[in-house]
Enzyme design. Structure first.
Site, short mmCIF file in Angstrom:
data_model
loop_
_atom_site.label_atom_id
_atom_site.label_comp_id
_atom_site.label_asym_id
_atom_site.label_seq_id
_atom_site.Cartn_x
_atom_site.Cartn_y
_atom_site.Cartn_z
N ASP A 45 0.89 -0.79 0.03
CA ASP A 45 0.12 -0.24 -0.18
C ASP A 45 0.95 1.37 -0.08
O ASP A 45 0.38 1.85 -0.21
CB ASP A 45 -0.93 0.14 1.11
CG ASP A 45 -2.17 -0.80 1.35
OD1 ASP A 45 -1.97 -1.28 0.23
OD2 ASP A 45 -2.73 -1.47 2.59
N ASP A 49 0.55 3.73 -2.50
CA ASP A 49 0.15 5.97 -2.31
C ASP A 49 1.81 6.49 -2.42
O ASP A 49 1.25 7.23 -2.71
CB ASP A 49 0.47 6.03 -0.72
CG ASP A 49 -1.12 4.84 -0.15
OD1 ASP A 49 -1.95 4.83 -1.15
OD2 ASP A 49 -1.12 4.63 0.80
N SER A 94 -17.31 -13.72 -40.98
CA SER A 94 -17.52 -15.40 -40.40
C SER A 94 -17.07 -16.28 -41.39
O SER A 94 -15.72 -15.56 -41.87
CB SER A 94 -18.88 -15.67 -39.88
OG SER A 94 -18.78 -17.16 -40.77
N GLU A 125 -4.75 -24.11 -39.84
CA GLU A 125 -5.09 -24.16 -38.17
C GLU A 125 -6.05 -24.70 -37.79
O GLU A 125 -6.98 -24.98 -37.88
CB GLU A 125 -5.35 -22.99 -37.58
CG GLU A 125 -4.50 -21.43 -38.46
CD GLU A 125 -4.81 -19.94 -38.67
OE1 GLU A 125 -5.72 -19.97 -37.72
OE2 GLU A 125 -5.00 -19.42 -39.03
N LYS A 127 -9.08 -24.85 -35.61
CA LYS A 127 -10.59 -24.54 -35.43
C LYS A 127 -11.32 -24.62 -33.83
O LYS A 127 -11.49 -25.02 -33.52
CB LYS A 127 -11.91 -24.95 -36.57
CG LYS A 127 -12.88 -24.07 -36.39
CD LYS A 127 -13.85 -24.02 -37.49
CE LYS A 127 -14.98 -22.98 -37.52
NZ LYS A 127 -15.76 -23.67 -36.04
N ARG A 148 -17.18 -10.49 -30.42
CA ARG A 148 -17.38 -10.01 -31.53
C ARG A 148 -18.86 -9.88 -32.05
O ARG A 148 -19.09 -8.94 -33.14
CB ARG A 148 -17.60 -11.94 -32.88
CG ARG A 148 -17.51 -11.17 -34.48
CD ARG A 148 -17.25 -12.82 -34.90
NE ARG A 148 -18.10 -14.01 -34.67
CZ ARG A 148 -19.76 -14.10 -35.64
NH1 ARG A 148 -19.31 -13.12 -36.54
NH2 ARG A 148 -19.95 -14.30 -34.97
N CYS A 422 -29.07 -59.20 -9.55
CA CYS A 422 -30.07 -60.63 -8.26
C CYS A 422 -29.97 -59.53 -7.06
O CYS A 422 -30.51 -60.97 -5.86
CB CYS A 422 -27.90 -60.90 -7.81
SG CYS A 422 -27.22 -59.71 -6.56
N CYS A 438 -22.31 -54.06 -5.50
CA CYS A 438 -23.27 -55.31 -4.65
C CYS A 438 -22.57 -55.88 -4.16
O CYS A 438 -21.37 -57.14 -5.35
CB CYS A 438 -23.91 -55.88 -6.40
SG CYS A 438 -24.67 -57.61 -5.94
N CYS A 444 -24.20 -62.84 -9.03
CA CYS A 444 -24.63 -61.95 -9.62
C CYS A 444 -24.03 -62.19 -10.94
O CYS A 444 -23.27 -62.16 -11.09
CB CYS A 444 -23.63 -60.29 -8.66
SG CYS A 444 -24.59 -59.40 -9.58
#
Length: 743
Positions: A45, A49, A94, A125, A127, A148, A422, A438, A444
């Protein structure tokens, strides 16, 4: 007259004083921004100042410098983004799209015809799937950032954009133009997206549907302090209006942007033919998830800027550029239901059943939801319109709900209390576990089906023609009434006579549910192993031959196939290497197991728990009686040299002479640890074709990189000779190039 007086007074201020005033004012604004918005002050600070008093003293001595924009005339306090409309100096156009090779070729033909010379190049490039932003720098200082919008007019989001760490507030270097507009894309990393949505849901706020919406929403916060908490990133991909800048090639312009300190990308490529464009598109079509951000296509531009001017633009898009669009990986669909599936270790996992939709070139009907906490964190309700994503070969997942489309009929998911297959009551394995399981591991049917499928899979015994349908038919047939495989112990005693009468549902691997006939809608039932004449199908014969061959599988693969919790291929390899036989693993104490390299207490406890079950021991006994090799040949003394002991190696890309698993096994046999990511501790990175981002990371960290010849040297002659055969590391990272959103 007052304005004229001010101009006269300003002209009387020495140039060095004006420069000192401008620098002090900029520094004070920056310190205020860091203090009030980012909570990251870099001066005390007292120092702040002192700077403010210096500025006040200059303005006291030269009153013409005291303008309404001066920090001395503005009250310090919280920043607020007002989203006022601002006009771009040059339109943000665009892009036209190409969705197939015919459209791409037609565009390239038009370019060749219109430029009138064969001497031209294409700049390819990636996109980026993000939010387009326009940055304005005046004399190197960021003065404005805007969305945009409609291409002519956007919204001022300067305070928010200044919170993005990658965007310099002042450009570096010399020969900075008096004015330049920089176009780019702000994006939200996928790995941070789910965490953000979880925080929003926990705070009863609306979650975002996908990362692009998260980026847009983060930039549209009125309080920049909120934006500062979001992990936004940016890549730049173009230049708009500019003064004092002359350049002939777009690729050279990108190199220049990089030297100014702007965040550019590394994946662009200049090619001289349509064939080169196609090759670039194909490469990133296969490797689009190896880059650091989401992409949805490739932008192809004419690289020569004078030729761009010759082609010009339509009312909406430049004629010298086109966007090739990959098949979409994110689409909207209806969340029909949330079901649960049971895995081979009993873990019960929610998954989404959605209205069938085409994603990334394949039809998707199911998507993962991981666990009940993830369902809650994503904020999805049954009946929601959701955004579903399928990234390459990754299992489809739900990103989030489209909250604005809710009509009140949606309902929350409730986790079942009992196993859906089961009926056993579900419970966590430990008190703090998120997952429910389970506990009925032996009978099972879902767990047995999944274990048998895994046992036959590539990471385990690698049995040909033994897929999910076969696993389901052997463990839960419609006919005969009793399954042929009551548990894994029956695997090596299977006969062709047992297979012939089996009829079963044709199950979907993603859901475990029966597939349906597309015409009738009825559940599919098949005589799985016999043809119409009642004779064994070729795949049934091949499967039995594969089972017989699996008796000679290495011990590590046998251990992997037993589905011991926490014992995957890597842990199994270490257990097999250090104990050599299943009897010695069984006889070892928990402490002896835990002391083994790469094992540890968690795996050791899990191994002892597995062998404590009588029915597990019965599997081992019956397999041994059937002739399964339960030990690796030789003794510890016969193990042979381990020249790669203690080294970490990463394998990436497609190797011509090895499968990925074969390369890993060869390295592990010599003592190496095979890792999935590159770090400073990595000893070597082995690269094949299409290595992706791991190669770039290795070069950045100066980790030795081996091609296939170097890999052979590593295996045959050891690490010291391999270092000599490593690919050269560039003195500096390659010049970064930008991504392109194709606004």
């Amino acid at each position: 007259m007052a304005g004229e007086d001010r101009v006269e007074q300003e002209s009387s201020v020495p140039a060095d004083v004006r420069e000192k005033h401008a620098l002090l004012a900029e520094q004070i604004e920056e310190h205020r921004f860091r203090y009030y918005v980012k909570d990251q002050p870099v001066v005390s600070d007292a120092d702040f100042d002192r700077q403010l008093r210096s500025l006040e003293a200059l303005e006291e001595e030269h009153p013409s410098l005291r303008t309404p924009d001066s920090p001395t005339q503005k009250v310090a306090g919280p920043y607020r983004t007002e989203f006022t409309s601002v006009e771009h100096r040059e339109r943000m156009l665009s892009l036209d799209n190409a969705f197939d090779d015919e459209e791409l070729a037609a565009w390239a033909d038009r370019v060749a015809k219109d430029v009138g010379t064969p001497d031209h190049h294409f700049l390819c490039e990636l996109k980026v799937d993000g939010l387009a932003v326009n940055l304005t720098y005046e004399h190197g200082r960021l003065t404005r950032a805007a969305t945009r919008g409609d291409g002519r007019t956007g919204e001022d989001i300067t305070p928010n954009v200044r919170t993005i760490a990658e965007i310099p507030h002042r450009l570096k270097g010399e020969d900075i133009p008096a004015l330049v507009e920089i176009r780019g894309e702000v994006f939200f990393p996928m790995e941070d997206f789910e965490e953000l949505n979880a925080r929003l849901v926990a705070a009863d706020d609306k979650p975002f549907a996908n990362p692009r919406n998260a980026a847009a929403g983060s930039l549209r916060q009125k309080d920049p302090k909120v934006t500062a908490t979001r992990p936004l990133h940016m890549v730049v991909h173009g230049i708009g209006a500019h003064e004092g800048l002359s350049i002939d090639r777009l690729s050279a312009a990108y190199d220049l942007l990089h030297t100014w300190g702007l965040p550019t990308a590394r994946h662009n490529k200049v090619v001289d033919s349509l064939a080169g464009v196609r090759e670039f598109i194909a490469h990133y079509g296969e490797n689009r998830h190896s880059v650091e951000h989401e992409i949805d296509g490739v932008v192809v531009k004419l690289d020569e800027i004078p030729l761009q001017g010759r082609l010009g633009s339509t009312s909406r898009a430049p004629r010298w550029a086109i966007a090739w669009k990959y098949a979409p990986e994110e689409v909207n669909t209806k969340l029909v239901n949330i079901r649960v599936g049971v895995g081979r270790t009993g873990r019960v996992t929610p998954y989404a059943q959605v209205e069938p939709v085409e994603v990334a070139g394949s039809e998707v009907e199911f998507a993962t939801l991981h666990n009940q906490n993830v369902v809650k964190a994503k904020g999805v309700l049954i009946g929601d319109t959701v955004v579903i994503r399928k990234a390459g070969e990754v299992i489809p997942e739900i990103l989030g709900p489209v909250v604005d489309l809710r009509d009140g009929t949606e309902k929350a998911f409730e986790m079942p209390t009992h196993c859906p297959e089961c009926g056993t009551e579900l419970r966590p394995m430990k008190e703090a576990d998120i997952d429910l399981r389970c506990p009925n591991a032996r009978t099972c049917p879902a767990q047995l089906r999944e274990r048998v499928f895994y046992l036959a899979g590539r990471k385990s015994l690698d049995i040909d023609h033994f897929g999910y349908v076969a696993a389901a038919a052997l463990t839960r047939p419609l006919e005969p009434a009793e399954p042929v495989l009551k548990d894994e112990s029956d695997l090596f005693s299977l006969t062709v006579e047992q297979l012939l009468p089996i009829r079963a549902y044709v199950l979907d691997q993603d859901s475990g549910l029966p597939k349906r006939d597309p015409k009738t809608g009825e559940e599919k039932i098949a005589t799985v192993f016999a043809n119409q004449q009642g004779e064994p199908k070729k795949n049934a014969v091949a499967m039995l031959e594969g089972i017989a061959a699996a008796k000679d599988a290495p011990l590590a693969r046998v251990l992997t196939g037993l589905s011991i919790r926490h014992v995957g291929p890597v842990a199994a390899q270490e257990l097999a290497r250090q104990f050599r036989s299943i009897e010695r693993i069984d006889e070892a104490t928990e402490e002896e197991l835990a002391a083994a390299d790469g094992v540890g207490p968690t795996i050791a406890a899990s191994v002892k728990q597995w062998f404590a079950e009588d029915w597990h021991r019965e599997i081992v006994r019956k397999w041994r009686e059937a002739g399964v090799r339960m030990a690796d040949e030789g003794s510890d003394e016969d193990e042979g040299p381990r020249p790669l002991e203690g080294l970490t190696v990463v394998v990436t890309g497609t190797l011509a002479g090895h499968t990925r698993d074969g390369a890993k096994e060869a390295l592990q046999a010599l003592g190496a640890k095979v890792a999935g990511s590159v770090s400073k501790k990595t000893a070597f990175v082995v690269v094949g074709d299409n290595p992706g981002s791991k190669y770039d990371k290795a070069m950045q960290l100066k980790v030795p990189v081996l091609d296939e010849d170097g890999f052979a040297i590593l295996l045959e002659q050891g690490p010291e000779r391999a270092k000599e055969a490593a690919l050269p590391v560039p003195e500096a990272a390659p010049a970064a190039d930008p991504e392109n959103s194709g606004e």
